[in-house]
Design a protein around this motif. Structure first.
Motif, PDB file in Angstrom:
ATOM      1  N   UNK A  32       8.134   6.341  -5.318  1.00 19.88           N
ATOM      2  CA  UNK A  32       7.061   7.044  -4.752  1.00 19.88           C
ATOM      3  C   UNK A  32       5.849   5.714  -4.621  1.00 19.88           C
ATOM      4  N   UNK A  33       5.491   5.788  -6.479  1.00 21.63           N
ATOM      5  CA  UNK A  33       4.495   4.554  -6.477  1.00 21.63           C
ATOM      6  C   UNK A  33       4.674   3.032  -6.326  1.00 21.63           C
ATOM      7  N   UNK A  34       5.767   2.629  -6.876  1.00 11.95           N
ATOM      8  CA  UNK A  34       6.396   1.622  -5.873  1.00 11.95           C
ATOM      9  C   UNK A  34       5.817   1.165  -4.759  1.00 11.95           C
ATOM     10  N   UNK A  35       6.876   1.832  -4.065  1.00 11.76           N
ATOM     11  CA  UNK A  35       6.730   2.606  -2.092  1.00 11.76           C
ATOM     12  C   UNK A  35       5.166   2.561  -1.686  1.00 11.76           C
ATOM     13  N   UNK A  36       4.166   3.329  -2.266  1.00  7.72           N
ATOM     14  CA  UNK A  36       2.384   2.656  -1.535  1.00  7.72           C
ATOM     15  C   UNK A  36       1.894   1.817  -2.552  1.00  7.72           C
ATOM     16  N   UNK A  37       2.373   1.037  -3.235  1.00 15.71           N
ATOM     17  CA  UNK A  37       1.762  -0.442  -4.076  1.00 15.71           C
ATOM     18  C   UNK A  37       2.338  -1.164  -2.770  1.00 15.71           C
TER      19      UNK A  37
ATOM     20  N   UNK B 144       6.396   7.677   6.669  1.00 11.13           N
ATOM     21  CA  UNK B 144       6.941   7.314   7.288  1.00 11.13           C
ATOM     22  C   UNK B 144       7.924   6.886   6.364  1.00 11.13           C
ATOM     23  N   UNK B 145       7.511   6.446   4.644  1.00 11.51           N
ATOM     24  CA  UNK B 145       9.121   5.616   4.680  1.00 11.51           C
ATOM     25  C   UNK B 145       9.988   6.211   4.331  1.00 11.51           C
TER      26      UNK B 145
ATOM     27  N   UNK C 281      13.333  -1.611   0.099  1.00 15.87           N
ATOM     28  CA  UNK C 281      12.981  -1.598  -1.134  1.00 15.87           C
ATOM     29  C   UNK C 281      13.153  -0.784  -2.268  1.00 15.87           C
ATOM     30  N   UNK C 282      12.122   0.009  -1.407  1.00 16.28           N
ATOM     31  CA  UNK C 282      11.000   1.133  -3.309  1.00 16.28           C
ATOM     32  C   UNK C 282      11.753   2.792  -2.703  1.00 16.28           C
TER      33      UNK C 282
END
Length: 108
Positions: A28-33, A51-52, A105-106
């Motif tokens: 989740x953190x890498x996605x948000x970044x 949305x992800x 990607x994440x």
């Protein structure tokens, strides 16, 4: 007999590679970044994560129903477009596509 051993070794190696790759991807953190870096529209972490997951579900459903990955990805872009409108957001089409890419990607 040697061909059979070689084939078994290759298949076992491929199985280990696939299992290892699946373990280390979702974050989740890498996605948000990545969303913060690519998406220009103001969006909360909560909305981005929802949305992800919409994107991942659409990609997974599309691939499982026999679509090519590209077609499943296009369905995810569309699903995110509809979902962000339902949330009252006004993301541009490119921002939605960047969000789907970050999910791919994440999260997925």
């Amino acid at each position: 007999m040697d061909k059979i051993k070689m084939l078994m070794t290759i298949l076992a190696g491929a199985g280990v590679a696939l299992w290892t790759a699946g373990v280390a991807t979702a974050d989740d953190y890498m996605f948000l970044d990545e969303v913060r870096q690519k998406v220009g529209a103001p969006i909360s972490a909560e909305h981005a994560l929802k949305l992800g997951h919409v994107a991942c579900d659409a990609i997974r459903d599309g691939v499982n129903s026999g679509l090519s990955f590209g077609s499943a990805r296009a369905k995810a872009d569309e699903a995110v477009g509809w979902a962000q409108q339902d949330m009252g957001l006004s993301m541009s089409m490119p921002d939605g596509m960047f969000l789907v890419e970050a999910a791919e990607h994440q999260l997925c």
